[in-house]
Design a protein around this motif. Structure first.
Motif, PDB file in Angstrom:
ATOM      1  N   GLN A 297      -4.919  14.153  -2.425  1.00 28.28           N
ATOM      2  CA  GLN A 297      -4.218  14.425  -1.166  1.00 28.28           C
ATOM      3  C   GLN A 297      -4.333  13.232  -0.224  1.00 28.28           C
ATOM      4  O   GLN A 297      -3.373  12.866   0.448  1.00 28.28           O
ATOM      5  CB  GLN A 297      -4.803  15.676  -0.510  1.00 28.28           C
ATOM      6  CG  GLN A 297      -4.524  16.947  -1.292  1.00 28.28           C
ATOM      7  CD  GLN A 297      -4.903  18.215  -0.541  1.00 28.28           C
ATOM      8  OE1 GLN A 297      -4.453  19.292  -0.888  1.00 28.28           O
ATOM      9  NE2 GLN A 297      -5.745  18.106   0.468  1.00 28.28           N
ATOM     10  N   ALA A 298      -5.528  12.599  -0.182  1.00 29.11           N
ATOM     11  CA  ALA A 298      -5.735  11.451   0.715  1.00 29.11           C
ATOM     12  C   ALA A 298      -4.859  10.273   0.283  1.00 29.11           C
ATOM     13  O   ALA A 298      -4.277   9.585   1.123  1.00 29.11           O
ATOM     14  CB  ALA A 298      -7.206  11.046   0.726  1.00 29.11           C
ATOM     15  N   GLU A 299      -4.754  10.063  -1.030  1.00 32.39           N
ATOM     16  CA  GLU A 299      -3.888   8.972  -1.524  1.00 32.39           C
ATOM     17  C   GLU A 299      -2.430   9.260  -1.181  1.00 32.39           C
ATOM     18  O   GLU A 299      -1.678   8.361  -0.811  1.00 32.39           O
ATOM     19  CB  GLU A 299      -4.065   8.811  -3.038  1.00 32.39           C
ATOM     20  CG  GLU A 299      -5.397   8.184  -3.414  1.00 32.39           C
ATOM     21  CD  GLU A 299      -5.754   8.343  -4.892  1.00 32.39           C
ATOM     22  OE1 GLU A 299      -6.709   7.685  -5.319  1.00 32.39           O
ATOM     23  OE2 GLU A 299      -5.102   9.137  -5.609  1.00 32.39           O
ATOM     24  N   TYR A 300      -2.052  10.508  -1.309  1.00 32.56           N
ATOM     25  CA  TYR A 300      -0.678  10.904  -0.968  1.00 32.56           C
ATOM     26  C   TYR A 300      -0.396  10.582   0.507  1.00 32.56           C
ATOM     27  O   TYR A 300       0.636  10.004   0.841  1.00 32.56           O
ATOM     28  CB  TYR A 300      -0.496  12.402  -1.235  1.00 32.56           C
ATOM     29  CG  TYR A 300       0.865  12.919  -0.865  1.00 32.56           C
ATOM     30  CD1 TYR A 300       1.944  12.757  -1.727  1.00 32.56           C
ATOM     31  CD2 TYR A 300       1.081  13.555   0.355  1.00 32.56           C
ATOM     32  CE1 TYR A 300       3.210  13.209  -1.377  1.00 32.56           C
ATOM     33  CE2 TYR A 300       2.334  14.014   0.713  1.00 32.56           C
ATOM     34  CZ  TYR A 300       3.391  13.844  -0.158  1.00 32.56           C
ATOM     35  OH  TYR A 300       4.651  14.292   0.199  1.00 32.56           O
ATOM     36  N   CYS A 301      -1.348  10.927   1.378  1.00 32.04           N
ATOM     37  CA  CYS A 301      -1.160  10.681   2.818  1.00 32.04           C
ATOM     38  C   CYS A 301      -1.069   9.179   3.095  1.00 32.04           C
ATOM     39  O   CYS A 301      -0.248   8.743   3.908  1.00 32.04           O
ATOM     40  CB  CYS A 301      -2.322  11.277   3.623  1.00 32.04           C
ATOM     41  SG  CYS A 301      -2.336  13.067   3.571  1.00 32.04           S
ATOM     42  N   ALA A 302      -1.914   8.396   2.432  1.00 32.70           N
ATOM     43  CA  ALA A 302      -1.899   6.948   2.649  1.00 32.70           C
ATOM     44  C   ALA A 302      -0.549   6.370   2.216  1.00 32.70           C
ATOM     45  O   ALA A 302       0.037   5.538   2.918  1.00 32.70           O
ATOM     46  CB  ALA A 302      -3.041   6.296   1.870  1.00 32.70           C
ATOM     47  N   GLU A 303      -0.022   6.839   1.091  1.00 36.68           N
ATOM     48  CA  GLU A 303       1.271   6.335   0.610  1.00 36.68           C
ATOM     49  C   GLU A 303       2.397   6.727   1.556  1.00 36.68           C
ATOM     50  O   GLU A 303       3.308   5.951   1.820  1.00 36.68           O
ATOM     51  CB  GLU A 303       1.576   6.875  -0.798  1.00 36.68           C
ATOM     52  CG  GLU A 303       0.686   6.261  -1.860  1.00 36.68           C
ATOM     53  CD  GLU A 303       1.207   6.518  -3.277  1.00 36.68           C
ATOM     54  OE1 GLU A 303       2.383   6.889  -3.426  1.00 36.68           O
ATOM     55  OE2 GLU A 303       0.415   6.332  -4.212  1.00 36.68           O
ATOM     56  N   ARG A 304       2.316   7.924   2.084  1.00 38.93           N
ATOM     57  CA  ARG A 304       3.358   8.387   3.011  1.00 38.93           C
ATOM     58  C   ARG A 304       3.320   7.571   4.306  1.00 38.93           C
ATOM     59  O   ARG A 304       4.348   7.245   4.867  1.00 38.93           O
ATOM     60  CB  ARG A 304       3.158   9.867   3.342  1.00 38.93           C
ATOM     61  CG  ARG A 304       3.462  10.797   2.191  1.00 38.93           C
ATOM     62  CD  ARG A 304       4.938  10.961   1.929  1.00 38.93           C
ATOM     63  NE  ARG A 304       5.583  11.755   2.976  1.00 38.93           N
ATOM     64  CZ  ARG A 304       6.865  11.727   3.265  1.00 38.93           C
ATOM     65  NH1 ARG A 304       7.663  10.923   2.614  1.00 38.93           N
ATOM     66  NH2 ARG A 304       7.382  12.487   4.217  1.00 38.93           N
ATOM     67  N   ALA A 305       2.089   7.249   4.751  1.00 39.71           N
ATOM     68  CA  ALA A 305       1.946   6.472   5.985  1.00 39.71           C
ATOM     69  C   ALA A 305       2.554   5.086   5.790  1.00 39.71           C
ATOM     70  O   ALA A 305       3.266   4.580   6.654  1.00 39.71           O
ATOM     71  CB  ALA A 305       0.478   6.364   6.369  1.00 39.71           C
ATOM     72  N   ILE A 306       2.307   4.468   4.630  1.00 36.93           N
ATOM     73  CA  ILE A 306       2.859   3.139   4.348  1.00 36.93           C
ATOM     74  C   ILE A 306       4.380   3.218   4.273  1.00 36.93           C
ATOM     75  O   ILE A 306       5.091   2.401   4.840  1.00 36.93           O
ATOM     76  CB  ILE A 306       2.262   2.568   3.034  1.00 36.93           C
ATOM     77  CG1 ILE A 306       0.789   2.237   3.258  1.00 36.93           C
ATOM     78  CG2 ILE A 306       3.029   1.337   2.560  1.00 36.93           C
ATOM     79  CD1 ILE A 306       0.021   1.954   1.998  1.00 36.93           C
ATOM     80  N   ALA A 307       4.881   4.252   3.585  1.00 34.18           N
ATOM     81  CA  ALA A 307       6.329   4.407   3.449  1.00 34.18           C
ATOM     82  C   ALA A 307       7.001   4.509   4.812  1.00 34.18           C
ATOM     83  O   ALA A 307       8.084   3.979   5.042  1.00 34.18           O
ATOM     84  CB  ALA A 307       6.645   5.642   2.608  1.00 34.18           C
ATOM     85  N   HIS A 308       6.308   5.147   5.767  1.00 34.17           N
ATOM     86  CA  HIS A 308       6.880   5.315   7.100  1.00 34.17           C
ATOM     87  C   HIS A 308       6.844   4.050   7.919  1.00 34.17           C
ATOM     88  O   HIS A 308       7.669   3.820   8.784  1.00 34.17           O
ATOM     89  CB  HIS A 308       6.109   6.418   7.850  1.00 34.17           C
ATOM     90  CG  HIS A 308       6.701   7.756   7.593  1.00 34.17           C
ATOM     91  ND1 HIS A 308       7.361   8.482   8.531  1.00 34.17           N
ATOM     92  CD2 HIS A 308       6.758   8.475   6.454  1.00 34.17           C
ATOM     93  CE1 HIS A 308       7.806   9.607   7.996  1.00 34.17           C
ATOM     94  NE2 HIS A 308       7.444   9.619   6.738  1.00 34.17           N
ATOM     95  N   CYS A 309       5.809   3.197   7.641  1.00 32.99           N
ATOM     96  CA  CYS A 309       5.639   1.975   8.430  1.00 32.99           C
ATOM     97  C   CYS A 309       6.461   0.820   7.871  1.00 32.99           C
ATOM     98  O   CYS A 309       6.659  -0.176   8.536  1.00 32.99           O
ATOM     99  CB  CYS A 309       4.173   1.545   8.452  1.00 32.99           C
ATOM    100  SG  CYS A 309       3.180   2.717   9.342  1.00 32.99           S
ATOM    101  N   THR A 310       6.892   0.937   6.589  1.00 33.49           N
ATOM    102  CA  THR A 310       7.612  -0.171   5.963  1.00 33.49           C
ATOM    103  C   THR A 310       9.088  -0.092   6.310  1.00 33.49           C
ATOM    104  O   THR A 310       9.741   0.912   6.044  1.00 33.49           O
ATOM    105  CB  THR A 310       7.451  -0.088   4.421  1.00 33.49           C
ATOM    106  OG1 THR A 310       6.058  -0.002   4.142  1.00 33.49           O
ATOM    107  CG2 THR A 310       8.043  -1.313   3.736  1.00 33.49           C
TER     108      THR A 310
END
Ligand code: ZN
Length: 314
Positions: A297-310
């Motif tokens: 779940q934590a990896e999923y959140c980190a990937e989503r955060a990056i996707a939003h910032c890119t």
């Protein structure tokens, strides 16, 4: 983003059924049984080389040496017109707290360094319960963080007790990045509806969800076919067909799928492990053939955060 699969466990012992006297008094959850269940799950995840999120009720992991201090801090809580601690108090007065604490479960999971430790509350008090105030929720979150910190754990994701999403806005203040949302079909038609859903061989994976109060909303995924009661009537082949549909949809259409269960489900439904193994074997197949990725779940959140910032380039 390629298709993703998440595995999560709601780790709670008797805290998850704290308000159900009949279940507590059946004494099916024991510390020994819990240890065996965690061992079996860790072994299975190791065989398939998959990471998972173990979301713990933090009081459940208190060590014997810590209990004297904490038991005075585990005060009564009104929830839906009753004291959430009522059955715990009864167990305390009998000096029989078997099933309420299992710190070795956390030790075992932490020793296998691939997994995430998430939070499932302090005492599994439902945040949406009548009479559960913001102050109570803050105590739950603050104490959970305190216990986690004492073990060197940084809690990143939250699984709401009873899957009842309540006050997600408060989670960010305590450092969480996301929470496991309830599946939109979960409980919609009651128990019968949930059972019929487990026969739905056309069930699909889920889309990404919009964030809530600045937190990543993690698609809730599906409960495993726990091998107890009426669920035992659902044939294993039907379960396999259903999970194949879910997993194939995630892999082929870049969607999100997930499975969750309580480790104690293996105590009163030992065959549940076989059903979980069927799911993991399918996930491994689609990981190999179609690039499905298994993330915590934590990896999923980190990937989503990056996707939003890119920024999107096209
Ligand atoms: Zn729970």
């Amino acid at each position: 983003m390629a298709g993703l699969f998440l595995i999560s466990f709601d780790c709670e012992g008797n805290w998850g059924i704290a308000d159900r006297r009949d279940r507590i008094e059946s004494r099916f959850i024991t510390r020994h049984g819990l240890s065996q269940a965690y061992l079996a799950l860790l072994k299975l995840l190791d065989v398939y080389d998959m990471p998972a999120t173990f979301a713990f009720v933090m009081a459940f992991v208190l060590r014997d040496s810590e209990r004297a201090e904490w038991q005075t801090r585990l005060t009564d809580v009104t929830c839906d017109g009753r004291n959430w601690m009522e059955n715990f108090r009864r167990a305390e007065s009998r000096c029989d707290l078997d099933g309420w604490f299992c710190p070795e479960a956390l030790d075992m999971v932490m020793a296998d360094r691939r997994h995430e430790i998430g939070c499932h509350g302090l005492r599994h008090v439902p945040f949406t319960g009548e009479g559960v105030t913001e102050d109570v929720i803050r105590i739950e979150l603050a104490c959970a963080s305190e216990i986690a910190s004492s073990r060197g754990i940084d809690l990143r994701t939250f699984v709401f007790p009873r899957n009842e999403v309540g006050r997600p806005d408060l989670l960010a203040e305590y450092g969480y990045r996301g929470f496991r949302n309830a599946h939109p079909r979960l409980g919609r038609l009651g128990r019968i509806g949930n059972l019929l859903r487990e026969c739905d061989v056309w069930e699909r994976a889920q889309p990404e969800e919009t964030s809530v109060s600045g937190l990543v909303s993690i698609p809730g995924g599906c409960f495993i076919n726990w091998q107890k009661g009426a669920r035992r009537l659902v044939p294993r082949s039907l379960c396999r067909a259903r999970w194949k549909s879910i997993i194939a949809d995630a892999a082929d259409n870049d969607r999100v799928a997930g499975v969750f269960l309580h480790p104690h489900n293996l105590i009163d439904g030992p065959e549940t492990l076989l059903f979980l193994e069927d799911v993991l074997a399918l996930v491994a197949e689609y990981r190999e053939k179609r690039g499905l990725r298994v993330v915590t779940q934590a990896e999923y959140c980190a990937e989503r955060a990056i996707a939003h910032c890119t920024p999107a380039f096209n």
